[in-house]
Design a protein around this motif. Structure first.
Motif, PDB file in Angstrom:
ATOM      1  N   LYS A  35      89.938   1.440 122.456  1.00 41.07           N
ATOM      2  CA  LYS A  35      89.015   2.079 123.400  1.00 41.07           C
ATOM      3  C   LYS A  35      89.161   1.511 124.800  1.00 41.07           C
ATOM      4  CE  LYS A  35      85.350   3.031 120.061  1.00 41.07           C
ATOM      5  NZ  LYS A  35      84.113   2.496 119.498  1.00 41.07           N
ATOM      6  N   SER A  83      88.808  11.207 121.847  1.00 45.59           N
ATOM      7  CA  SER A  83      88.293   9.969 121.262  1.00 45.59           C
ATOM      8  C   SER A  83      87.936  10.140 119.802  1.00 45.59           C
ATOM      9  CB  SER A  83      87.038   9.508 122.012  1.00 45.59           C
ATOM     10  OG  SER A  83      87.329   9.110 123.320  1.00 45.59           O
ATOM     11  N   ARG A  98      86.449  15.845 115.960  1.00 47.56           N
ATOM     12  CA  ARG A  98      85.827  14.566 116.302  1.00 47.56           C
ATOM     13  C   ARG A  98      84.307  14.715 116.305  1.00 47.56           C
ATOM     14  NH1 ARG A  98      84.242  13.879 121.823  1.00 47.56           N
ATOM     15  NH2 ARG A  98      84.160  11.706 121.206  1.00 47.56           N
ATOM     16  N   PRO A  99      83.622  13.648 115.904  1.00 48.85           N
ATOM     17  CA  PRO A  99      82.158  13.722 115.910  1.00 48.85           C
ATOM     18  C   PRO A  99      81.600  13.546 117.324  1.00 48.85           C
ATOM     19  CG  PRO A  99      82.913  11.641 114.949  1.00 48.85           C
ATOM     20  CD  PRO A  99      84.127  12.377 115.370  1.00 48.85           C
ATOM     21  N   ILE A 100      80.549  14.271 117.636  1.00 50.28           N
ATOM     22  CA  ILE A 100      79.826  14.065 118.890  1.00 50.28           C
ATOM     23  C   ILE A 100      78.332  13.938 118.563  1.00 50.28           C
ATOM     24  CG2 ILE A 100      81.527  15.170 120.406  1.00 50.28           C
ATOM     25  CD1 ILE A 100      79.950  17.756 120.232  1.00 50.28           C
ATOM     26  N   TYR A 101      77.537  13.548 119.519  1.00 44.26           N
ATOM     27  CA  TYR A 101      76.093  13.390 119.308  1.00 44.26           C
ATOM     28  C   TYR A 101      75.810  12.559 118.061  1.00 44.26           C
ATOM     29  CZ  TYR A 101      75.541  16.900 122.931  1.00 44.26           C
ATOM     30  OH  TYR A 101      75.591  17.571 124.116  1.00 44.26           O
ATOM     31  N   ALA A 102      76.317  11.354 118.029  1.00 45.59           N
ATOM     32  CA  ALA A 102      76.062  10.432 116.919  1.00 45.59           C
ATOM     33  C   ALA A 102      76.388  11.059 115.566  1.00 45.59           C
ATOM     34  CB  ALA A 102      74.604   9.942 116.937  1.00 45.59           C
ATOM     35  N   GLN A 122      76.429   4.072 115.743  1.00 45.26           N
ATOM     36  CA  GLN A 122      77.026   4.933 116.766  1.00 45.26           C
ATOM     37  C   GLN A 122      77.717   4.111 117.841  1.00 45.26           C
ATOM     38  OE1 GLN A 122      74.082   7.012 119.107  1.00 45.26           O
ATOM     39  NE2 GLN A 122      75.559   8.389 120.052  1.00 45.26           N
ATOM     40  N   ILE A 161      68.968   7.463 113.668  1.00 43.31           N
ATOM     41  CA  ILE A 161      70.192   8.272 113.715  1.00 43.31           C
ATOM     42  C   ILE A 161      71.384   7.449 114.196  1.00 43.31           C
ATOM     43  CG2 ILE A 161      69.209  10.590 113.872  1.00 43.31           C
ATOM     44  CD1 ILE A 161      69.538  10.573 116.855  1.00 43.31           C
ATOM     45  N   GLN A 162      71.132   6.496 115.090  1.00 43.33           N
ATOM     46  CA  GLN A 162      72.253   5.703 115.601  1.00 43.33           C
ATOM     47  C   GLN A 162      72.840   4.824 114.499  1.00 43.33           C
ATOM     48  OE1 GLN A 162      69.210   5.710 117.150  1.00 43.33           O
ATOM     49  NE2 GLN A 162      69.647   6.861 119.016  1.00 43.33           N
ATOM     50  N   TYR A 173      67.762   9.856 123.499  1.00 49.79           N
ATOM     51  CA  TYR A 173      68.420   9.302 122.304  1.00 49.79           C
ATOM     52  C   TYR A 173      67.614   9.539 121.030  1.00 49.79           C
ATOM     53  CZ  TYR A 173      65.397   5.204 121.937  1.00 49.79           C
ATOM     54  OH  TYR A 173      64.327   4.378 121.745  1.00 49.79           O
ATOM     55  N   PHE A 211      72.950   3.519 128.106  1.00 52.37           N
ATOM     56  CA  PHE A 211      73.876   2.512 128.638  1.00 52.37           C
ATOM     57  C   PHE A 211      73.873   2.511 130.170  1.00 52.37           C
ATOM     58  CE2 PHE A 211      75.529   3.045 124.346  1.00 52.37           C
ATOM     59  CZ  PHE A 211      75.694   1.721 123.956  1.00 52.37           C
ATOM     60  N   LYS A 214      79.021   1.992 128.699  1.00 50.87           N
ATOM     61  CA  LYS A 214      80.262   1.991 127.919  1.00 50.87           C
ATOM     62  C   LYS A 214      80.514   3.343 127.282  1.00 50.87           C
ATOM     63  CE  LYS A 214      79.172   0.462 123.197  1.00 50.87           C
ATOM     64  NZ  LYS A 214      79.522  -0.431 122.088  1.00 50.87           N
ATOM     65  N   GLN A 215      79.439   4.061 126.957  1.00 43.29           N
ATOM     66  CA  GLN A 215      79.649   5.379 126.375  1.00 43.29           C
ATOM     67  C   GLN A 215      78.431   6.242 126.622  1.00 43.29           C
ATOM     68  OE1 GLN A 215      79.881   3.880 122.288  1.00 43.29           O
ATOM     69  NE2 GLN A 215      79.044   5.773 121.505  1.00 43.29           N
ATOM     70  N   ILE A 263      75.915   8.911 125.176  1.00 44.80           N
ATOM     71  CA  ILE A 263      75.547   9.141 123.773  1.00 44.80           C
ATOM     72  C   ILE A 263      75.622  10.608 123.377  1.00 44.80           C
ATOM     73  CG2 ILE A 263      74.144   7.059 123.568  1.00 44.80           C
ATOM     74  CD1 ILE A 263      71.686   9.050 123.754  1.00 44.80           C
ATOM     75  N   ASP A 264      76.038  11.498 124.300  1.00 48.16           N
ATOM     76  CA  ASP A 264      76.244  12.895 123.890  1.00 48.16           C
ATOM     77  C   ASP A 264      77.675  13.094 123.387  1.00 48.16           C
ATOM     78  OD1 ASP A 264      77.256  12.534 126.457  1.00 48.16           O
ATOM     79  OD2 ASP A 264      76.300  14.306 127.315  1.00 48.16           O
ATOM     80  N   SER A 265      78.643  12.784 124.267  1.00 50.28           N
ATOM     81  CA  SER A 265      80.037  12.989 123.875  1.00 50.28           C
ATOM     82  C   SER A 265      80.588  11.803 123.099  1.00 50.28           C
ATOM     83  CB  SER A 265      80.887  13.187 125.121  1.00 50.28           C
ATOM     84  OG  SER A 265      80.845  12.000 125.893  1.00 50.28           O
ATOM     85  N   ASP A 266      79.928  10.621 123.218  1.00 51.14           N
ATOM     86  CA  ASP A 266      80.432   9.397 122.586  1.00 51.14           C
ATOM     87  C   ASP A 266      81.899   9.126 122.948  1.00 51.14           C
ATOM     88  OD1 ASP A 266      78.096   8.551 121.362  1.00 51.14           O
ATOM     89  OD2 ASP A 266      78.454   9.686 119.540  1.00 51.14           O
ATOM     90  N   ASN A 267      82.302   9.473 124.157  1.00 50.13           N
ATOM     91  CA  ASN A 267      83.706   9.366 124.525  1.00 50.13           C
ATOM     92  C   ASN A 267      84.179   7.943 124.775  1.00 50.13           C
ATOM     93  OD1 ASN A 267      84.654  11.906 124.331  1.00 50.13           O
ATOM     94  ND2 ASN A 267      84.711  12.344 126.500  1.00 50.13           N
ATOM     95  N   ASN A 268      83.397   7.182 125.512  1.00 53.29           N
ATOM     96  CA  ASN A 268      83.790   5.816 125.867  1.00 53.29           C
ATOM     97  C   ASN A 268      85.114   5.822 126.636  1.00 53.29           C
ATOM     98  OD1 ASN A 268      84.284   3.036 125.912  1.00 53.29           O
ATOM     99  ND2 ASN A 268      83.263   2.743 123.952  1.00 53.29           N
TER     100      ASN A 268
END
Ligand SMILES: Cc1cc2nc3c(=O)[nH]c(=O)nc-3n(C[C@H](O)[C@H](O)[C@H](O)COP(=O)(O)OP(=O)(O)OC[C@H]3O[C@@H](n4cnc5c(N)ncnc54)[C@H](O)[C@@H]3O)c2cc1C
Ligand SMILES: Cc1cc2nc3c(=O)[nH]c(=O)nc-3n(C[C@H](O)[C@H](O)[C@H](O)COP(=O)(O)OP(=O)(O)OC[C@H]3O[C@@H](n4cnc5c(N)ncnc54)[C@H](O)[C@@H]3O)c2cc1C
Lengths: 312, 249
Positions: free
Chosen positions: A100, A116, A129-133, A247, A266-267, B13, B38, B117-118, B120-125
Motif C-alpha cells: 500500500k 486497490s 474489490r470491496p468498498i464501503y467496509a 477495515q 461494521i469496521q 462511518y 482519518f 491514510k484511507q 472509508i468509502d472507497s477504502d483506496n489508501n
C-alpha cells in the motif's frame, strides 16, 4: 505483456502472502497471457529470491540487492518499480503496509490508476474489490496500459512450491535523498502470522486489560492460533497496533475465528467476515457480532475462557 | 511553517451502506455525510502543530461537490485558518484527486501536507502516496507519531509487524493512522467563527487537470450474506459443535 509481482518479505524470509499474489497473477495470465516475474528488492535477499523461484508459475525472479532497499522505503522502491515497469502490463503486490505504501507511487508516476485490494480476477482487465467496509463489491474495468494492483491475499489460494524459475540480478542503484530509516520496533511472537493463520482468536474491549489477554494465550496455544484484537482494544493500549483486525487494520479469513468481548462494529466485521467458521463469546445477547457468528455463546468471558481452554 | 490538510466528504462511518437494486452503485440518497475520520485526525494534528507554535498557518483543502464545503467549514471550526475548495460535481478518482492536490501544493508550497491514510468509502489508501510521488516529496504513511525537528520530520508508522520510524526531508507528505491523536469536537462559538473564515473556490479546469479516469465501475453488488448461526448453551456444546459439526477442531 508479462506480469510483475513485488515479493513481500520479512526477517530474511519470503512472506506467505506472495504465493497468494502469484495465484492472482496466474489467473490474469490465463486470460491475458504473459510470463510471471517476481521482484525481490532488499539487502541480503538471496535466500528470499530462491524461495520465490520455487513458487509455481514464476518464470523469473529479478533481484535488486542493495542497501537502499533494506527497509522497503517507499521512495527508492517506487523508483525501482518505475524503472522496471516498462516491461510489464500488470504490476501486483500484496495489500500489506508495504504494498500500500509503494504501489500508488508507481501508479501516479506512470499516470495510471491503482486498483486497490482486489478479491477476484474477472479477466486481465476487470477485477472485483470491496468498498464501503466490504458492504459493497465493485467490479472495476481498467483501460490503462499498465495495471497497478494490490491483492488481498486471503481471497486467492496460495500456489505450490514445485517451480524452478530463473534468478537474475538487476543492477539498478537508485538513490534516496528524501527519506531515511531510523528504527523499527517489531512485535516478537512465536504464533503464526495473523493474515496467514488457520485459526484466529481475537479480543475486544470486553477483555478489560492487556493482562487479561493472557486468557486467550492458552486457547491460542492449543489451537495453534494467531491472536487478534479490535480497534478498541488497541486504542486502549491492551495490545499492539499490528494486532488490529478490520477495515483499517488487517484482513483475515481463517478456518476458525473466535471473537471474544467484541461487539461486532461494521469496521471490525469488514476484517473477518470471510472467515469460514465464526464463534462469538459475548455477555450481551444483542451484540451485533452474533448476527455473523455461526456459533454464539452468551457468557461472561472470564468464566467461559478458562473453561474453554480446559476442554479443548 | 505552513501546513496543508486534505479533507474528504464521505458517508458517516456509522452508516451501513446499501447497494442499489440495479447494481449500478451504492445508494447515497439521504445518507448522512461527514468528514472522513482519518481526515479529522489530519486536521487535529495540523491544529496541534499550530498550537505548539510549530505551524504558522493551517490551510484545509477538499476536492468535491458543492456540499463538501460543509467539511471545509468543519475544518475551519476545528482550527484551520482558511480553506480551498476544488469544486467538481464529477466523481473524482484517487489519481485525479492527487493531481489536483499536487497543483494546490504547487501554489501554496506547504512544508507539510497531511492526509488521511484511507477514505472509508472507497477504502483506496492511495491519494497521499500519489501526491508524494507527483510532488517529489517524501512520504510518511500510516503515521502514529509526527515530530518536526528543524528541516527533518520524524514519522513513526504503523506497519504490519509493529512500528517503523523514518526521517523525512521537509517538505513532506504524511498520512494519518488511528493512533496519531484523538480529534476534538468543534465548539459552537468556533462553528460561528468558521463561517467568516476565508474559503476560496477553484475548478479542475482552472488548475488544468482533467478528472477523467482509466477506470470504469462496471457494477456494484452486495457481498455474499452470511447465514445467521445458532446460539449454543454451554462451552461443552460449543466444543462439540466445532468438533463434530463444523469439523474445525
Ligand atoms: C475510521 C474508523 C476505522 C475503524 N477501524 C476499525 C478496525 O479496523 N477494526 C476494528 O475492530 N474497529 C475499527 N473501528 C472501531 C469500531 O467502530 C468499533 O468502535 C470497535 O470495533 C469496537 O471494539 P470492541 O467491539 O472491542 O468494543 P465495544 O464495541 O465496546 O464492545 C465490547 C464488547 O465486549 C462485550 N463484553 C464486555 N465485557 C464482557 C465480558 N466480561 N464477557 C463477555 N463479553 C463482554 C460487550 O458486551 C461488548 O459487546 C474503526 C472506527 C473508525 C471510526
Ligand atoms: C472505478 C471507480 C469509479 C468510481 N465511481 C464513482 C462514482 O460514480 N461516484 C462517486 O461518488 N464515487 C465514485 N468513485 C469513488 C471515488 O472516486 C473515490 O472516492 C476515489 O477513488 C477518491 O480517492 P479515495 O477516496 O480513494 O482516496 P484515499 O486514498 O482512500 O484517501 C486518502 C486521503 O486522501 C485525501 N483525499 C482523498 N480524496 C480527496 C478529495 N476528494 N479531496 C481532498 N482530499 C482527498 C484525504 O485526506 C483522504 O483521507 C469511484 C471510484 C473508482 C475507483
Amino acid at each position: 505483456m508479462s506480469i510483475l509481482v513485488l515479493a513481500e518479505h520479512h526477517d530474511g524470509q519470503l512472506a506467505e502472502a506472495t504465493a497468494h499474489v502469484v495465484a492472482a497473477a496466474q489467473q490474469i495470465a490465463r486470460d491475458g497471457g504473459g510470463d510471471i516475474d517476481v521482484l525481490v528488492a532488499g539487502e541480503g535477499v538471496s535466500a528470499i529470491a530462491e524461495a520465490a523461484a520455487r513458487l509455481d508459475g514464476v518464470s523469473r525472479v529479478r533481484v535488486a540487492d542493495d542497501a537502499v532497499y533494506a527497509h522497503q522505503l517507499a521512495e527508492p522502491l517506487g523508483d525501482l518499480l518505475v524503472a522496471l515497469s516498462g516491461d510489464y502490463g500488470h504490476v501486483l503486490a500484496t495489500a500489506s503496509t508495504t504494498g500500500k505504501n509503494v504501489l500508488p507511487r508507481l501508479a501516479a508516476l506512470s499516470d495510471v490508476s491503482q486498483i486497490s485490494e482486489i478479491i477476484a480476477v474477472e479477466s486481465a482487465d476487470t477485477f472485483k474489490r470491496p468498498i464501503y467496509a466490504g458492504n459493497a463489491i465493485a467490479t472495476v474495468h481498467s483501460e490503462d496500459a499498465l495495471k497497478v494492483i494490490t491483492v488481498r491475499p486471503t481471497a486467492f489460494d496460495a500456489v505450490g512450491e514445485t517451480g524452478g524459475g530463473a534468478i537474475e540480478a538487476i543492477d539498478n542503484g537508485v538513490d534516496n535523498a528524501l527519506s531515511s530509516f531510523i528504527d523499527e520496533r517489531l512485535e516478537q511472537s512465536d504464533r503464526p502470522e495473523l493474515g496467514a493463520a488457520k485459526v484466529v482468536v481475537s479480543g475486544g474491549r470486553g477483555m478489560g486489560s492487556g493482562e487479561n489477554f493472557q486468557l486467550l494465550d492458552g486457547i491460542a496455544d492449543k489451537l495453534g492460533a494467531a491472536i487478534g484484537a479490535s480497534r478498541a482494544a488497541v486504542d486502549a493500549g491492551f495490545v499492539a497496533n499490528d494486532m488490529q483486525v478490520g477495515q483499517t487494520g488487517k484482513i483475515v479469513a481463517p478456518e476458525l475465528y473466535v471473537a471474544v468481548g467484541i461487539s461486532g462494529a461494521i469496521q471490525h466485521l469488514a476484517g473477518m467476515k470471510d472467515s469460514k467458521v465464526i464463534v462469538a463469546i459475548n455477555k450481551d445477547e444483542e451484540a451485533p457480532i452474533f448476527q455473523v457468528a455461526d456459533y454464539g455463546l452468551v457468557a461472561d468471558l472470564f468464566e467461559a475462557l478458562p473453561e474453554l481452554e480446559s476442554k479443548l | 511553517m505552513k501546513v496543508l490538510v486534505a479533507v474528504k466528504r464521505v458517508i458517516d462511518y456509522n452508516v451501513k451502506i446499501r447497494v442499489k437494486p440495479d447494481h449500478s452503485d451504492v445508494d447515497l440518497t439521504n445518507v448522512k455525510m461527514a468528514m472522513n475520520p482519518f481526515c479529522e485526525i489530519a486536521v487535529e494534528e495540523a491544529v496541534r502543530l499550530k498550537e505548539k507554535g510549530v505551524a504558522s498557518e493551517v490551510v484545509a483543502v477538499t476536492v468535491g461537490p458543492k456540499a463538501a464545503q460543509e467539511q471545509l467549514r468543519t475544518a475551519l471550526a476545528l482550527g484551520a485558518d482558511r480553506a480551498i475548495h476544488v469544486q467538481t460535481e464529477a466523481p473524482v478518482e484517487s489519481l485525479a484527486a492527487a493531481k489536483l492536490l499536487a497543483k494546490v501544493v504547487g501554489e501554496e508550497q506547504p512544508q507539510l501536507t497531511i492526509l488521511g491514510k484511507q477514505a472509508i468509502d472507497s477504502d483506496n489508501n492511495q491519494v497521499g502516496q500519489m501526491l508524494a510521488a507527483l510532488t517529489g516529496r517524501p512520504q510518511g504513511t500510516f503515521a502514529s507519531e509526527v515530530e518536526v525537528d528543524g528541516d527533518t520530520l520524524k514519522v513513526t508508522r504503523e506497519i504490519d509487524g509493529g512500528l517503523q520510524t523514518v526521517a523525512l526531508k521537509l517538505p513532506a507528505i504524511v498520512t494519518t493512522d488511528l493512533r496519531l491523536n484523538e480529534p476534538r469536537y468543534a465548539k459552537l462559538p468556533d462553528i460561528m467563527k468558521a463561517k467568516k473564515k476565508p474559503l476560496d473556490t477553484k475548478t479542475p479546469d482552472e488548475l488544468g487537470v482533467s478528472v477523467d479516469s482509466g477506470l470504469k465501475r462496471v457494477a456494484v453488488e452486495p457481498p455474499a450474506e452470511r447465514q445467521g448461526g445458532v446460539k449454543v448453551g454451554s462451552v461443552d456444546e460449543l466444543v462439540d459443535k466445532l468438533k463434530n459439526e463444523a469439523k474445525v477442531l
